[in-house]
Design an enzyme around this catalytic site. Structure first.
Site, PDB file in Angstrom:
ATOM      1  N   CYS A  77       0.840  -1.202   0.000  1.00 12.12           N
ATOM      2  CA  CYS A  77       0.000   0.000   0.000  1.00 12.12           C
ATOM      3  C   CYS A  77       0.873   1.250   0.000  1.00 12.12           C
ATOM      4  CB  CYS A  77      -0.989  -0.034   1.158  1.00 12.12           C
ATOM      5  SG  CYS A  77      -2.350   1.139   0.946  1.00 12.12           S
TER       6      CYS A  77
ATOM      7  N   HIS B  59      -3.618  -5.059  -0.028  1.00 10.22           N
ATOM      8  CA  HIS B  59      -3.121  -5.595   1.242  1.00 10.22           C
ATOM      9  C   HIS B  59      -3.189  -7.124   1.187  1.00 10.22           C
ATOM     10  CE1 HIS B  59      -2.842  -1.900   3.702  1.00 10.22           C
ATOM     11  NE2 HIS B  59      -3.741  -1.451   2.826  1.00 10.22           N
TER      12      HIS B  59
ATOM     13  N   GLU C  67      -2.269  -9.156   3.383  1.00  3.54           N
ATOM     14  CA  GLU C  67      -2.632  -9.656   4.721  1.00  3.54           C
ATOM     15  C   GLU C  67      -4.132  -9.580   4.973  1.00  3.54           C
ATOM     16  OE1 GLU C  67      -1.347  -6.775   4.089  1.00  3.54           O
ATOM     17  OE2 GLU C  67      -2.168  -5.234   5.407  1.00  3.54           O
TER      18      GLU C  67
END
Lengths: 211, 230
Positions: free
Chosen positions: A95, A191, A193
């Protein structure tokens, strides 16, 4: 869907450093990677001063470009990042961590790391520059088609404009750069994650040198 | 912009509660179970509201638990007083923080945006479509001034009562003042309504708490998600 084909030996070789910027989601990235068997180490300012050795380095996301760059310069992280690149280690920005790899951003007057030529500008959506939500991305290279039709989580207002279009690995349906790469430097606008198995598969691809 | 369907959980003393008009509560079970369910359903996002009289420090454990079990995007709404609490939660893995747009929160919002970027802040505006003279225009102007990237408009009057989102009120009283798409919450009744609302260019996402739970005998259970039907 790509499956995890890595061996335990490969996993043990990797120590992924996660830069502690104090304002990013460092902990979530650490737990995300560790759940899949990666070894991680949160790289603190003290570690930077000691020039601690790691195999790959993640610069986490969530933050204002100028704020992140200020922290990076204060702590000498810029030198540490360049050192990793010289050593041939992977550097992965997520990001805003990806955005700072470029020369500058319209979000701030602070210069970026300039590791790739390009800048970040406000997304050109109809009503709002905010690009948020889980979206499919298109990987340009035929050998990466296995990652298509997976959904990745985006939350950003500024996006990468790369001088060299060949650095762009994947884009969203609206043309936003989702993933770019130059040598051992990777920029992920989404992202991983927060993208479930799709995010993990991309991390596998990067760590295994397939992406 | 991707349009999202977002289950919302209200947590009081580590328990999930379904609200009606933000007042009357129905027990909704263990929030960790709910978060696990919505994660497994691959929901677009989840929004957790901490409505609690304890300090945020005491509530960190439940958020740590939620962050640990979810891999979907997470927005946290709470009465943040200083920059330290949202900073802690974002560092932990919360993606966005939501807080009420008000003069009182002006500097906290500005500081959050300065630190984490505008995409990390959701501005909350509560209104009641039963009231004719509610002045939300000033609040929307403040949101614009603070450069908040996305607002969440909550119709308190329709919250949890299953009589449909008041789209007439939205169109007549609010839409003309919106500069960008917003999230909405309050009263969604049927699955078709999600589709209709998400086809509105001014609506970026629909939140609901009660819709995603089946309520019976004063308790909420049987969680569901509508992804495949919208």
């Amino acid at each position: 869907m790509k499956t995890n084909s890595r061996t335990e030996t490969n996993l043990k070789r990797h120590v992924i450093g996660i830069i502690d910027l104090d304002i990013g989601n460092t902990v979530k990235i650490k737990t995300f990677l560790e759940k899949d068997g990666y070894k991680t180490h949160i790289v603190t300012p003290e570690d930077i001063r000691k020039n601690i050795y790691i195999d790959s380095l993640i610069i986490p996301g969530i933050g204002n470009f100028g704020m992140i760059m200020g922290r990076i310069r204060e702590e000498g992280i810029d030198f540490y990042v360049r050192r990793q690149i010289e050593l041939g280690n992977r550097v992965i920005g997520i990001c805003v961590g990806a955005q700072i790899l470029l020369e500058y951003s319209e979000e701030s007057s602070t210069a970026g790391l300039g590791l790739l030529q390009g800048f970040n500008s406000l997304n050109a959506n109809n009503f709002s520059p905010l690009n948020i939500g889980r979206q499919e991305v298109l990987f340009r290279d035929l050998k990466n088609q296995e990652y298509n039709s997976s959904r990745f989580y985006f939350a950003h207002q500024y996006g990468a404009r790369l001088a060299d279009d060949s650095s762009v690995v994947a884009v969203t349906s609206s043309g936003i750069v989702a993933l770019f790469k130059k040598d051992n430097i990777y920029g992920l606008q989404f992202h991983p994650e927060k993208s479930g198995m799709a995010g993990m598969n991309v991390m596998h691809g990067i760590m295994d040198g397939k992406l | 912009m991707k349009r999202r369907i977002i289950p919302s959980l209200t947590i009081i003393n580590n328990e999930s509660w379904i609200t009606q008009n933000f007042q009357k509560n129905i027990y909704g079970g263990d929030p960790l179970n709910a978060v696990r369910f919505f994660s497994e359903q691959d929901a677009d996002e989840i929004c957790v509201s901490l409505v609690d009289y304890r300090s945020l420090e005491e509530q960190r454990k439940i958020i740590e638990g939620i962050v640990d079990i979810t891999s979907i995007p997470l927005t946290l709404a709470a009465s943040f007083r200083t920059i330290d609490d949202p900073s802690f939660f974002i560092r932990l893995g919360v993606d966005r923080v939501a807080l009420t747009i008000s003069e009182k929160n002006r500097y906290l919002i500005l500081e959050l945006i300065r630190n984490f970027g505008a995409q990390a802040v959701v501005g909350v505006i509560k209104y009641d479509s039963r009231e004719v003279d509610f002045n939300h225009i000033a609040t929307l102007q403040l949101s614009s001034e603070l450069e908040i990237s996305e607002n969440l408009l909550i119709d308190v009057g329709r919250d949890g009562v299953f009589n449909g989102f008041n789209i007439d009120y939205f169109n007549k009283k609010i839409a003309k003042h919106l500069e960008k798409p917003c999230l909405i919450r309050g009263g969604v009744q049927k699955v078709d309504e999600f589709t209709k609302l998400l086809n509105n260019d001014l609506i970026s996402g629909v939140l609901s708490s009660s819709y995603f739970s089946t309520i019976n005998n004063g308790s909420a259970f049987l969680l569901n998600y509508v992804k495949d039907r919208v």
